[in-house]
Design an enzyme around this catalytic site. Structure first.
Site, PDB file in Angstrom:
ATOM      1  N   THR A   1       0.925  -1.174   0.000  1.00 30.96           N
ATOM      2  CA  THR A   1       0.000   0.000   0.000  1.00 30.96           C
ATOM      3  C   THR A   1       0.941   1.194   0.000  1.00 30.96           C
ATOM      4  O   THR A   1       1.543   1.430   1.000  1.00 30.96           O
ATOM      5  CB  THR A   1      -0.815  -0.051   1.307  1.00 30.96           C
ATOM      6  OG1 THR A   1      -1.219  -1.343   1.495  1.00 30.96           O
ATOM      7  CG2 THR A   1      -1.762   1.038   1.377  1.00 30.96           C
TER       8      THR A   1
ATOM      9  N   GLU B   1       8.965  -4.200   5.108  1.00 29.15           N
ATOM     10  CA  GLU B   1       8.653  -4.825   6.392  1.00 29.15           C
ATOM     11  C   GLU B   1       9.676  -5.919   6.733  1.00 29.15           C
ATOM     12  O   GLU B   1       9.795  -6.912   6.012  1.00 29.15           O
ATOM     13  CB  GLU B   1       7.243  -5.395   6.366  1.00 29.15           C
ATOM     14  CG  GLU B   1       6.184  -4.300   6.336  1.00 29.15           C
ATOM     15  CD  GLU B   1       4.777  -4.812   6.132  1.00 29.15           C
ATOM     16  OE1 GLU B   1       3.849  -4.017   6.335  1.00 29.15           O
ATOM     17  OE2 GLU B   1       4.595  -5.986   5.743  1.00 29.15           O
TER      18      GLU B   1
END
Length: 252
Positions: free
Chosen positions: A39, A125
């Protein structure tokens, strides 16, 4: 910033119409990064006066060589956005296609987009290392871009990077998976500029030197196809235990 660990900003100045202009932007995104337009949200603005059609065309070109060439986890977001604004507040003649300053504006835009795209991947991440994949000597630009993106997005290449394992077979696997034109007997492969494969065959190298280089924050995989004149660069990151742990517990 959801899962981002730091803000992503980039800017530069450029000269056009005999005046100095500024172009800058910010972006967010750390997961679900595999752009198809990562995103991911990005906003870029400039105080230069730029004709709207040229502005859109320049942004499309810049996105194709930057945001569309990055990968964190192979997943695409439902709301990827890159916006470019030109308010013309600094004055001067309008920059448009064919004008003497058009290339300078495009270069500045490409620089800012590339820096922001790399920051997104660097903050992937759980990521610990940034990977740059350079494909050289491809038959055409689409082949070069497809191959670079396939290597940067390969889970096996990502885990190879995390483990600091110079397993060049995984690079060739990802290259083959891209289904571009390849002549294995002409392949040259470099890891952080250390030549490890020549004409498709492994050559002697100091393994400890390569392993050490793969422990750096940034590492470069360069694959020379040697069958054409086109090149492309993609960026990815390693796949770590932290990524799995984070996303196994993450709920929206």
């Amino acid at each position: 910033m959801t899962t981002d660990t730091f803000p992503k900003e980039a800017s530069c100045s450029f000269r056009a119409n005999g005046k100095n202009y500024t172009l800058g932007g910010c972006a967010k995104g750390a997961g679900m990064i595999h752009p198809n337009m990562a995103t991911m949200l990005c906003f870029v603005s400039t105080d230069a006066p730029v004709e709207s059609g040229f502005l859109q065309d320049s942004l499309s070109e810049a996105v194709d060589s930057s945001f569309n060439m990055i990968d964190v986890d192979g997943d695409q977001s439902t709301n990827d956005t890159v916006l470019l604004f030109a308010n013309g507040v600094a004055g001067g003649n309008e920059i448009r296609d064919g004008s003497i300053d058009a290339d300078g504006f495009k270069e500045a835009l490409r620089y800012v987009c590339t820096e922001l795209a790399k920051e997104l991947v660097r903050d992937g991440e759980g990521a610990q290392r940034l990977m740059e994949v350079v494909i050289e000597g491809a038959i055409d630009l689409p082949d070069a871009r497809k191959a670079a993106r396939e290597v940067a997005g390969s889970l096996l290449v990502k885990t190879m990077l995390h483990g600091r394992d110079p397993n060049w077979g995984r690079l060739v696997m990802a290259l083959g998976k891209s289904e571009i034109s390849v002549d294995e007997s002409k392949l040259d492969i470099f890891i952080s500029d250390i030549h490890i494969v020549h004409e498709g065959i492994a050559i002697p190298y100091y393994r400890d030197a390569v392993v050490s280089a793969m422990g750096n924050d940034e590492i470069k995989f360069r694959i020379a196809l040697n069958i054409g004149s086109h090149s492309a660069t993609a960026w990815g990151c390693d796949l770590t235990e932290e990524y799995v742990i984070f996303n196994s517990a993450y709920s929206t």
